[in-house]
Design a protein around this motif. Structure first.
Motif, PDB file in Angstrom:
ATOM      1  N   PHE A  70       0.831  -1.205   0.000  1.00 50.55           N
ATOM      2  CA  PHE A  70       0.000   0.000   0.000  1.00 50.55           C
ATOM      3  C   PHE A  70       0.867   1.258   0.000  1.00 50.55           C
ATOM      4  O   PHE A  70       2.028   1.232   0.433  1.00 50.55           O
ATOM      5  CB  PHE A  70      -0.959  -0.003   1.188  1.00 50.55           C
ATOM      6  N   GLN A  71       0.302   2.351  -0.502  1.00 50.96           N
ATOM      7  CA  GLN A  71       1.022   3.617  -0.597  1.00 50.96           C
ATOM      8  C   GLN A  71       1.055   4.293   0.766  1.00 50.96           C
ATOM      9  O   GLN A  71       0.032   4.742   1.271  1.00 50.96           O
ATOM     10  CB  GLN A  71       0.340   4.542  -1.604  1.00 50.96           C
ATOM     11  N   VAL A  72       2.233   4.376   1.335  1.00 48.18           N
ATOM     12  CA  VAL A  72       2.410   5.000   2.643  1.00 48.18           C
ATOM     13  C   VAL A  72       3.499   6.058   2.517  1.00 48.18           C
ATOM     14  O   VAL A  72       4.593   5.779   2.021  1.00 48.18           O
ATOM     15  CB  VAL A  72       2.808   3.955   3.709  1.00 48.18           C
ATOM     16  N   ASP A  73       3.209   7.266   2.956  1.00 47.83           N
ATOM     17  CA  ASP A  73       4.199   8.340   2.912  1.00 47.83           C
ATOM     18  C   ASP A  73       5.393   8.010   3.804  1.00 47.83           C
ATOM     19  O   ASP A  73       5.230   7.436   4.890  1.00 47.83           O
ATOM     20  CB  ASP A  73       3.588   9.662   3.377  1.00 47.83           C
ATOM     21  N   ASP A  74       6.567   8.414   3.358  1.00 43.55           N
ATOM     22  CA  ASP A  74       7.769   8.194   4.167  1.00 43.55           C
ATOM     23  C   ASP A  74       7.634   8.850   5.541  1.00 43.55           C
ATOM     24  O   ASP A  74       8.136   8.328   6.544  1.00 43.55           O
ATOM     25  CB  ASP A  74       8.996   8.760   3.448  1.00 43.55           C
ATOM     26  N   ASP A  75       6.948   9.993   5.589  1.00 43.19           N
ATOM     27  CA  ASP A  75       6.796  10.704   6.860  1.00 43.19           C
ATOM     28  C   ASP A  75       6.041   9.878   7.895  1.00 43.19           C
ATOM     29  O   ASP A  75       6.288  10.009   9.101  1.00 43.19           O
ATOM     30  CB  ASP A  75       6.061  12.033   6.651  1.00 43.19           C
TER      31      ASP A  75
END
Length: 216
Positions: free
Chosen positions: A30-35
């Motif tokens: 899934f798309q997860v922000d690095d932050d």
């Protein structure tokens, strides 16, 4: 333990749980922000608050949804109920929310085990073609896949599974097994019948050791 210590312990737990859930979702594609993964405790305080005993943040403030990297039909919602006792009404509320938002995967993070009626509602949700998992917060304070003794696990596609069985002239029942309740299986959201590749880095001289497990 005084209130300040309790507050700090809870704050640390919520920060770690959020980070582990983000890592888990990224590891599932899934798309997860690095932050969301690299967030420090100070970052967490700045974004969500530093007084969880006063509801700042409330657990439900950490609810979120991620889209899949490659499959637009797949997404996942994270639900963190505020109550320490989660019953059937809460689970059914989440099921309705999933349906309204076209979400087909969910993780519910609870403070303690669900009631039996709530677990039945989870099973009904999954029987309807969705995939809802329940984790207790204590399971997610540490990412078990990052422990030095845990080898790398990679879910195999159906094509990779078929190639493996054909290459070694095996039936899937002949493969070594891993339980669906194994912590690694739960982390990756593995399902019965899937095959996972396990790579162990033995040593600089012995090299790698690769094996496969059938989820059952």
């Amino acid at each position: 333990m005084d209130d300040q210590a309790l507050n700090n312990n809870l704050l640390f737990r919520l920060w770690r749980v959020k980070a582990t859930v983000a890592e888990l979702c990224r590891d599932r594609g899934f798309q997860v922000d690095d932050d969301d993964i690299s967030m420090t405790l100070d970052d967490f305080k700045h974004r969500y608050g530093s007084a969880p005993l006063e509801g700042k943040p409330a657990r439900s403030d950490l609810n979120t949804t991620f889209k899949h990297e490659t499959d637009p039909t797949q997404n996942i919602s994270i639900f963190m109920p505020d109550s320490n006792k989660v019953g059937v009404a809460v689970i059914r509320e989440y099921v309705v929310e999933m349906k309204d938002n076209n979400v087909n995967n969910a993780i519910v993070v609870v403070q303690k085990a669900l009631t039996s009626s709530a677990m039945k509602a989870v099973r009904e949700c999954n029987a309807a073609g969705n995939f809802m998992q329940v984790f207790e917060e204590t399971e997610l304070v540490v990412n078990i896949t990052q422990h030095e003794l845990v080898p790398r696990h990679q879910l195999q596609t159906e094509e990779e599974k078929a190639d493996l069985l054909a290459r070694y002239k095996l039936k899937e029942q002949q493969l070594p097994r891993i339980k669906i309740t194994d912590p690694i299986s739960r982390y990756y959201g593995l399902k019965r019948g899937q095959v996972v590749k396990i790579t162990r880095e033995k040593s600089p001289t012995a090299g790698r050791y690769v094996s496969y497990r059938l989820v059952y």
